[in-house]
Design a protein around this motif. Structure first.
Motif, mmCIF file in Angstrom:
data_model
loop_
_atom_site.group_PDB
_atom_site.id
_atom_site.type_symbol
_atom_site.label_atom_id
_atom_site.label_comp_id
_atom_site.label_asym_id
_atom_site.label_seq_id
_atom_site.Cartn_x
_atom_site.Cartn_y
_atom_site.Cartn_z
ATOM 1 N N LEU A 649 0.837 -1.204 0.000
ATOM 2 C CA LEU A 649 0.000 0.000 0.000
ATOM 3 C C LEU A 649 0.872 1.255 0.000
ATOM 4 O O LEU A 649 0.571 2.240 -0.691
ATOM 5 N N GLY A 650 1.970 1.212 0.755
ATOM 6 C CA GLY A 650 2.858 2.367 0.823
ATOM 7 C C GLY A 650 3.484 2.690 -0.523
ATOM 8 O O GLY A 650 3.565 3.864 -0.918
ATOM 9 N N ILE A 651 3.942 1.659 -1.231
ATOM 10 C CA ILE A 651 4.537 1.878 -2.548
ATOM 11 C C ILE A 651 3.506 2.483 -3.495
ATOM 12 O O ILE A 651 3.785 3.454 -4.215
ATOM 13 N N ALA A 652 2.312 1.883 -3.502
ATOM 14 C CA ALA A 652 1.272 2.372 -4.412
ATOM 15 C C ALA A 652 0.876 3.813 -4.078
ATOM 16 O O ALA A 652 0.774 4.663 -4.969
ATOM 17 N N ILE A 653 0.653 4.077 -2.799
ATOM 18 C CA ILE A 653 0.241 5.424 -2.403
ATOM 19 C C ILE A 653 1.364 6.423 -2.652
ATOM 20 O O ILE A 653 1.127 7.526 -3.167
ATOM 21 N N ALA A 654 2.597 6.050 -2.311
ATOM 22 C CA ALA A 654 3.719 6.978 -2.488
ATOM 23 C C ALA A 654 3.923 7.329 -3.957
ATOM 24 O O ALA A 654 4.183 8.489 -4.302
ATOM 25 N N LEU A 655 3.796 6.350 -4.829
ATOM 26 C CA LEU A 655 3.999 6.621 -6.250
ATOM 27 C C LEU A 655 2.810 7.359 -6.867
ATOM 28 O O LEU A 655 2.885 7.769 -8.028
ATOM 29 N N THR A 656 1.743 7.518 -6.101
ATOM 30 C CA THR A 656 0.662 8.391 -6.555
ATOM 31 C C THR A 656 1.181 9.818 -6.720
ATOM 32 O O THR A 656 0.625 10.610 -7.490
ATOM 33 N N ALA A 657 2.268 10.139 -6.014
ATOM 34 C CA ALA A 657 2.887 11.462 -6.149
ATOM 35 C C ALA A 657 3.328 11.733 -7.579
ATOM 36 O O ALA A 657 3.446 12.893 -7.992
ATOM 37 N N LEU A 658 3.567 10.668 -8.354
ATOM 38 C CA LEU A 658 3.991 10.852 -9.749
ATOM 39 C C LEU A 658 2.884 11.478 -10.605
ATOM 40 O O LEU A 658 3.151 11.938 -11.711
ATOM 41 N N LEU A 659 1.664 11.484 -10.094
ATOM 42 C CA LEU A 659 0.590 12.161 -10.822
ATOM 43 C C LEU A 659 0.831 13.663 -10.887
ATOM 44 O O LEU A 659 0.263 14.352 -11.742
ATOM 45 N N PHE A 660 1.669 14.173 -9.994
ATOM 46 C CA PHE A 660 2.013 15.593 -10.019
ATOM 47 C C PHE A 660 3.166 15.886 -10.986
ATOM 48 O O PHE A 660 3.513 17.039 -11.191
ATOM 49 N N SER A 661 3.762 14.843 -11.525
ATOM 50 C CA SER A 661 4.890 15.040 -12.442
ATOM 51 C C SER A 661 4.401 15.619 -13.764
ATOM 52 O O SER A 661 3.324 15.261 -14.258
ATOM 53 N N PRO A 662 5.174 16.512 -14.379
ATOM 54 C CA PRO A 662 4.790 17.041 -15.697
ATOM 55 C C PRO A 662 4.969 16.016 -16.812
ATOM 56 O O PRO A 662 4.500 16.245 -17.924
ATOM 57 N N LEU A 663 5.646 14.892 -16.541
ATOM 58 C CA LEU A 663 5.908 13.897 -17.568
ATOM 59 C C LEU A 663 4.797 12.840 -17.585
ATOM 60 O O LEU A 663 4.512 12.214 -16.557
ATOM 61 N N ARG A 664 4.201 12.629 -18.742
ATOM 62 C CA ARG A 664 3.054 11.727 -18.861
ATOM 63 C C ARG A 664 3.366 10.285 -18.457
ATOM 64 O O ARG A 664 2.547 9.645 -17.784
ATOM 65 N N PRO A 665 4.526 9.694 -18.827
ATOM 66 C CA PRO A 665 4.782 8.306 -18.432
ATOM 67 C C PRO A 665 4.827 8.098 -16.927
ATOM 68 O O PRO A 665 4.562 6.997 -16.453
ATOM 69 N N HIS A 666 5.166 9.138 -16.174
ATOM 70 C CA HIS A 666 5.171 9.001 -14.724
ATOM 71 C C HIS A 666 3.757 8.774 -14.194
ATOM 72 O O HIS A 666 3.568 8.067 -13.201
ATOM 73 N N HIS A 667 2.758 9.357 -14.841
ATOM 74 C CA HIS A 667 1.370 9.095 -14.461
ATOM 75 C C HIS A 667 1.045 7.621 -14.685
ATOM 76 O O HIS A 667 0.344 7.001 -13.879
ATOM 77 N N HIS A 668 1.549 7.075 -15.772
ATOM 78 C CA HIS A 668 1.307 5.662 -16.073
ATOM 79 C C HIS A 668 1.967 4.763 -15.026
ATOM 80 O O HIS A 668 1.384 3.752 -14.618
ATOM 81 N N ILE A 669 3.192 5.126 -14.609
ATOM 82 C CA ILE A 669 3.895 4.322 -13.606
ATOM 83 C C ILE A 669 3.078 4.248 -12.321
ATOM 84 O O ILE A 669 3.010 3.198 -11.660
ATOM 85 N N SER A 670 2.416 5.334 -11.957
ATOM 86 C CA SER A 670 1.593 5.346 -10.753
ATOM 87 C C SER A 670 0.497 4.291 -10.836
ATOM 88 O O SER A 670 0.325 3.481 -9.916
ATOM 89 N N GLY A 671 -0.253 4.275 -11.941
ATOM 90 C CA GLY A 671 -1.311 3.279 -12.097
ATOM 91 C C GLY A 671 -0.768 1.868 -12.162
ATOM 92 O O GLY A 671 -1.350 0.927 -11.589
ATOM 93 N N ILE A 672 0.350 1.703 -12.859
ATOM 94 C CA ILE A 672 0.971 0.385 -12.986
ATOM 95 C C ILE A 672 1.347 -0.171 -11.616
ATOM 96 O O ILE A 672 1.120 -1.354 -11.323
#
Length: 712
Positions: A649-672
């Protein structure tokens, strides 16, 4: 080791502080590499051809500047030409400008004098059209005459120049749009800086919040994150210290180290907290905790590092670099978890839990409820297998050169506008063969090849020295062909070739490959290259990277487990949840419409390295509980289920921060990672018990269909 740590904590913390200080000092050497094309110019034929062509003609990628009229006029009118000249002069005054190509020549073709605002103001109306009557006009003026393109060739990589042009004020009644590779690189420099300032703090806050829900103590939650935080800092210090530049791939290394490296700290703190309730002796607290989680901690550090190191099996330099540095960071975090964290816990005087965590017995009771019902594991397996079988065949690769930008990003919008008006925000380049000893015959062959190339699908225009020479006086044309005349679009002539620009329009991947086939079929063309070609090549490499990194990671992890367990059965038991996780991951990527690219292609290997941690910790907890008789799986869930679920849960929630990244693939990494971590934790906690004897989930003599739980 535990005795040494518990009795000499200050010395260990002193060494830790010294290394941390060195890492902080090294950070002052940090620098960025925004040149995306540099990823592709080494190790493959097409990338090397691109670099060789640029070196041969001594040219850099141009900054494409579109000047658009806001009113109803066109660039055949005096005021519009004056605005164009104003902008061109402003750009020419900037540093690092080698040449500027525009529809207004630098000199008057009639008398050779410099064209100034006074020249244009003094020309009669009928002469204005003569002024812009050149081969460049068809290349640099839109069909409606209201937009014109300036090709600004820089003396270096053009990043600073693109940024400076973007800040220029537009002449009255006009609008400026900046595109081209240097514009991409300039935007990426800003993005990398913003990423490092914004994302890591958000990740840390989310991790601490998740750990607090699992531990119930604010101070312990922060201490659990110390190994990952210091490991990330040491890694970035190491990268900066050896002079490696940060790019769009390596910028995510500290995030991965921070998130993936937090698992060991969480497991150690959780078990240390439990042991603290049994004894006040700091030596016994440390040694007892290391006795239970020390070997799993070493194994998970190695397995996670192996997952990253499997990326070395790819042919893509940035991915190999990410794998190397992330693996180093995970090892750093593991060392800190094993030595520095226990010393810090001893020095801080941490005791047993005083509060009930939010993620407590409800979670473990729910997991045990599922485990004793043997249908839960087959249900999870069936869902994952069916889902993967449906969607994995639909996996696709993203060959878009602007894959890192969102659809509404200013960079992408600028490129879309330039492509619509002039045929590509980034033109392709190529070379025709040319024999200077027989120039006329050679020119005829080039013109024929140019016409044939323009007739191919997806090609809007092809521009070369032949287009300029045809409109020049014979003596000037001869000088241009011998390289003695300066051309506004940079060097177009070499000893044996003529460089050309290919402007595409609404092309497809099949169109692009048709252009490359044209090169293979025609002797008059030696090469066609450019960012679209390089990214098409990258698509091929990404497929290979995905396959080989996954296969390599699975093999290395299997070897690691077999060497550890020395038995085939527990090795296979630990591998099955991992294989299910990879299947779910790839199926999700395809089902969600996410395409494999330079960043998302690394997800599988990372998940392998992290996902196996859950199986390792759970198997270790089962072995530790087995000595107390039947029900050992349920007791293992009491000990390991909570930290495993909390870490996922911590990894998933923490990587939700990538949704704030200006780079589109980082948003994908969050969902992945949300999907991957959920499946990895559930499959480990549900499937592994289903592969063990029934006694693992029931008390001796229990005939109540496994519904009695061992006391927590």
């Amino acid at each position: 080791v535990g005795t040494l740590i518990a009795t000499k904590p200050k010395r260990i913390l002193g060494v830790t502080a010294l290394v941390t200080l060195l890492a902080v000092v090294a950070l002052f050497r940090i620098s960025f590499n925004a040149d995306v094309a540099s990823f592709l110019t080494e190790g493959n034929e097409r990338g090397e051809a691109f670099a060789a062509l640029q070196e041969k003609y001594g040219t850099a990628d141009p900054v494409n500047v579109v000047l658009s009229l806001e009113g109803d006029g066109t660039f055949s009118e005096r005021d519009a030409l004056l605005s164009l000249l104003e902008l061109r002069n402003a750009i020419d005054d900037l540093d690092s400008v080698a040449s500027i190509a525009s529809i207004v020549p630098e000199t008057n073709p009639l008398d050779g004098s410099a064209i100034t605002a006074d020249t244009i103001a003094a020309l009669p109306d009928f002469a204005l059209s003569r002024l812009t009557d050149s081969p460049l006009t068809q290349l640099l003026l839109s069909e409606d005459g209201r937009n014109t393109l300036l090709l600004v060739v820089p003396t270096d990589d053009g990043i600073d120049l693109a940024g400076a042009i973007s800040e220029l004020p537009a002449p009255s009644g006009t609008e400026i749009t900046v595109a081209g590779n240097p514009a991409i690189y300039a935007a990426i420099v800003d993005i990398l800086s913003l990423f490092l300032l914004l994302i890591p703090p958000v990740v840390m806050l989310l991790l601490v919040a998740t750990f607090y829900a699992n531990i119930g103590e604010r101070r312990l939650s922060i201490l659990a994150l110390v190994p990952a935080l210091l490991g990330s800092l040491w890694t970035f210090g190491f990268i900066s210290g050896i002079g490696t530049k940060i790019d769009i791939v390596t910028v995510i290394v500290p995030i991965f180290v921070l998130v993936m490296g937090s698992a060991d700290g969480l497991h150690f703190v959780t078990h240390y907290q439990d042991v603290s309730a049994e004894t006040d002796d700091p030596v016994e607290r440390v040694t007892s905790t290391l006795r239970e989680v020390g070997i799993p901690l070493i194994l998970t550090t190695v397995s996670t590092a192996v997952g990253f190191l499997s990326l070395l099996a790819t042919d893509i330099g940035p991915i190999r670099q990410l794998g190397t540095f992330a693996a180093i960071g995970i090892v750093f975090a593991g060392i800190i978890s094993f030595f520095s964290l226990p010393a810090l816990l001893v020095e801080s005087g941490v005791g047993p839990a005083t509060r009930t965590p939010l993620i407590g017995h409800r979670l473990t009771d729910g997991l045990k409820w599922l485990v004793v019902r043997r249908w839960s594991a087959p249900a999870v397996v069936a869902v994952v297998v069916i889902f993967a079988a449906i969607f994995i065949p639909r996996l696709d690769v993203d060959s878009d050169p602007l894959f890192m930008f969102n659809t509404d990003d200013d960079v992408r919008l600028a490129f879309d506008k330039t492509e619509e008006l002039f045929g590509g925000g980034t033109p392709l380049v190529g070379e025709f063969t040319f024999d200077p000893s027989n120039p006329q015959a050679s020119l005829e062959e080039v013109r024929s090849a140019e016409a044939a190339l323009e007739a191919l699908p997806g090609v809007r225009n092809v521009f070369s020295a032949t287009d300029i020479v045809a409109a020049l006086p014979p003596d000037v044309g001869t000088a241009a062909l011998t390289g003695q005349a300066d051309l506004p679009v940079g060097d177009l002539v070499s000893e044996d070739g003529l460089r050309f620009l290919l402007l595409p329009s609404d092309y497809t991947a099949d169109d692009l490959r048709g252009w490359l086939d044209f090169v293979d079929e025609r002797d008059e063309v030696t090469v066609i290259t450019g960012l679209p070609v390089l990214w098409d090549e990258m698509a091929r490499l990404i497929i290979g990277a995905q396959v080989w990194s996954v296969v390599t990671a699975l093999i290395l992890v299997a070897i690691l487990l077999f060497v550890t367990y020395r038995r085939l059965r527990p090795t296979l038991v630990a591998m099955i949840p991992l294989i299910l996780t990879i299947a779910a991951l790839l199926g999700f990527i395809a089902a969600s419409g996410i395409q494999l690219n330079l960043i998302t292609a690394i997800a599988s290997s990372i998940v392998i390295g992290v996902g196996i941690d859950y199986a390792i910790h759970f198997v270790a907890a089962i072995d530790h509980a087995r000595a107390d008789g039947p029900g050992y799986v349920l007791r293992a869930i009491d000990r390991a289920g909570r930290p495993i679920a909390a870490n996922a849960l911590g990894i998933a929630i923490a990587l939700t921060a990538l949704l704030f990244s200006p780079l589109r693939p980082h948003h994908h990494i969050s969902g992945i990672m949300w999907v991957s971590m959920t499946v990895a934790a559930l499959s480990a906690l549900l499937v592994i018990p289903a592969l063990l004897p029934r006694a693992g989930v029931e008390l001796e003599g229990d005939n109540s269909d496994g519904r009695r739980f061992v006391a927590s």
